[in-house]
Design a protein around this motif. Structure first.
Motif, short mmCIF file in Angstrom:
data_model
loop_
_atom_site.label_atom_id
_atom_site.label_comp_id
_atom_site.label_asym_id
_atom_site.label_seq_id
_atom_site.Cartn_x
_atom_site.Cartn_y
_atom_site.Cartn_z
N ARG A 245 -58.47 -78.05 69.04
CA ARG A 245 -59.62 -78.64 68.54
C ARG A 245 -59.09 -80.01 67.74
NH1 ARG A 245 -60.94 -74.76 65.91
NH2 ARG A 245 -62.84 -74.13 67.55
N ALA A 246 -58.00 -80.02 67.15
CA ALA A 246 -57.16 -81.17 66.21
C ALA A 246 -56.89 -82.28 67.24
CB ALA A 246 -56.26 -80.72 65.61
N PHE A 247 -56.41 -81.55 68.45
CA PHE A 247 -55.97 -82.68 69.77
C PHE A 247 -57.32 -83.48 70.12
CE2 PHE A 247 -55.84 -83.80 73.97
CZ PHE A 247 -54.33 -84.03 74.28
N SER B 32 -60.26 -88.31 70.50
CA SER B 32 -61.43 -89.15 70.40
C SER B 32 -61.45 -90.14 69.81
CB SER B 32 -62.54 -87.99 70.72
OG SER B 32 -62.80 -87.62 69.06
N GLY B 33 -60.83 -90.04 68.62
CA GLY B 33 -61.07 -90.82 67.56
C GLY B 33 -62.17 -90.59 66.40
N ASP B 34 -62.59 -89.37 66.81
CA ASP B 34 -63.64 -88.87 65.98
C ASP B 34 -63.33 -87.36 65.17
OD1 ASP B 34 -66.25 -87.68 64.95
OD2 ASP B 34 -67.17 -87.80 66.88
N ALA B 35 -62.88 -87.62 63.95
CA ALA B 35 -62.52 -86.47 63.37
C ALA B 35 -63.64 -85.34 62.95
CB ALA B 35 -62.02 -86.83 61.87
N GLY B 36 -64.96 -85.77 63.23
CA GLY B 36 -66.33 -84.91 63.21
C GLY B 36 -66.70 -84.21 64.33
N GLU C 103 -67.47 -82.39 67.45
CA GLU C 103 -67.86 -80.88 67.72
C GLU C 103 -67.03 -80.41 68.87
OE1 GLU C 103 -71.32 -77.75 68.78
OE2 GLU C 103 -71.85 -79.73 67.88
N VAL C 104 -66.18 -79.40 68.65
CA VAL C 104 -65.18 -78.84 69.69
C VAL C 104 -65.30 -77.26 69.50
CG1 VAL C 104 -62.83 -78.63 70.57
CG2 VAL C 104 -63.66 -80.63 68.97
N PRO C 105 -66.46 -76.80 70.47
CA PRO C 105 -66.68 -75.19 70.43
C PRO C 105 -65.61 -74.55 71.33
CG PRO C 105 -68.21 -76.39 71.87
CD PRO C 105 -67.27 -77.50 71.00
N SER C 106 -65.30 -73.71 70.92
CA SER C 106 -64.12 -72.70 71.58
C SER C 106 -64.88 -72.36 73.05
CB SER C 106 -63.93 -71.38 70.84
OG SER C 106 -63.25 -70.57 71.76
N GLN D 185 -64.63 -76.50 78.53
CA GLN D 185 -65.41 -77.40 77.86
C GLN D 185 -64.98 -78.88 78.30
OE1 GLN D 185 -67.99 -77.24 75.70
NE2 GLN D 185 -68.16 -75.20 75.62
N SER D 186 -65.62 -79.80 78.57
CA SER D 186 -64.97 -81.15 78.91
C SER D 186 -65.53 -82.14 77.75
CB SER D 186 -65.67 -81.49 80.39
OG SER D 186 -65.14 -80.53 81.42
#
Length: 154
Positions: A47-49, A54-58, A60-63, A70-71
């Motif tokens: 998720r942090a990677f 992406s340059g987007d700290a927010g 959404e990175v679902p498991s 997830q692409s």
């Protein structure tokens, strides 16, 4: 082959910082294999990677535990986060689009399921609990010495 490096990360912020360094150094064609027991921080690292890349700290990175993949479209190119926990072995990877995914960056949780499809040049990150709830002992292996040292550098 470069000797593995071992780090102790005191908290989740240090794990996120390590993931951000990996994101800066990664390029299309890289495979990042995340190993460790349940709860070791594999999904948190991924998720942090992805947020850093992406340059987007927010972002959404679902498991991908249930979707398996997830692409993401990142500035550097496509990335695919795969959770292979529920796979029996490498035969199912064809259906998941493994060969196509390898053209971008792949982050793979439970990489033991890759079997003979494990990329020889992959970055292997093993995460283990280390003392406190957030601390992790991390072993890094697989990239050439210069890249691995840049990755491990604080």
């Amino acid at each position: 082959m470069t000797s593995p490096l071992t780090l102790t990360l005191p908290d989740e912020a240090a794990t996120r910082a390590l993931a951000a360094r990996a994101a800066r150094l990664s390029r299309p064609g890289d495979a990042i294999l995340l190993d460790g027991p349940l709860g070791a921080g594999k999904s948190s690292f991924a998720r942090a990677f992805l947020r850093a890349a992406s340059g987007d700290a927010g972002l959404e990175v679902p498991s991908p535990t249930f979707t398996l993949v997830q692409s993401y479209d990142l500035p550097v190119g496509p990335a695919h986060h795969m959770d292979l926990y529920r796979l029996d072995g490498p035969a199912a990877l064809t259906e998941l689009g493994w060969e196509e995914a390898r053209e971008g960056i792949v982050l793979v949780e439970w990489p033991d399921r890759l079997g003979p499809l494990t990329p020889a040049d992959a970055l292997r990150i093993t995460l283990l609990p280390a003392g406190s709830e957030e601390a992790r002992r991390v072993t890094l292996a697989g990239w050439d010495a210069r890249r691995l040292e840049a990755f491990a550098a604080a």
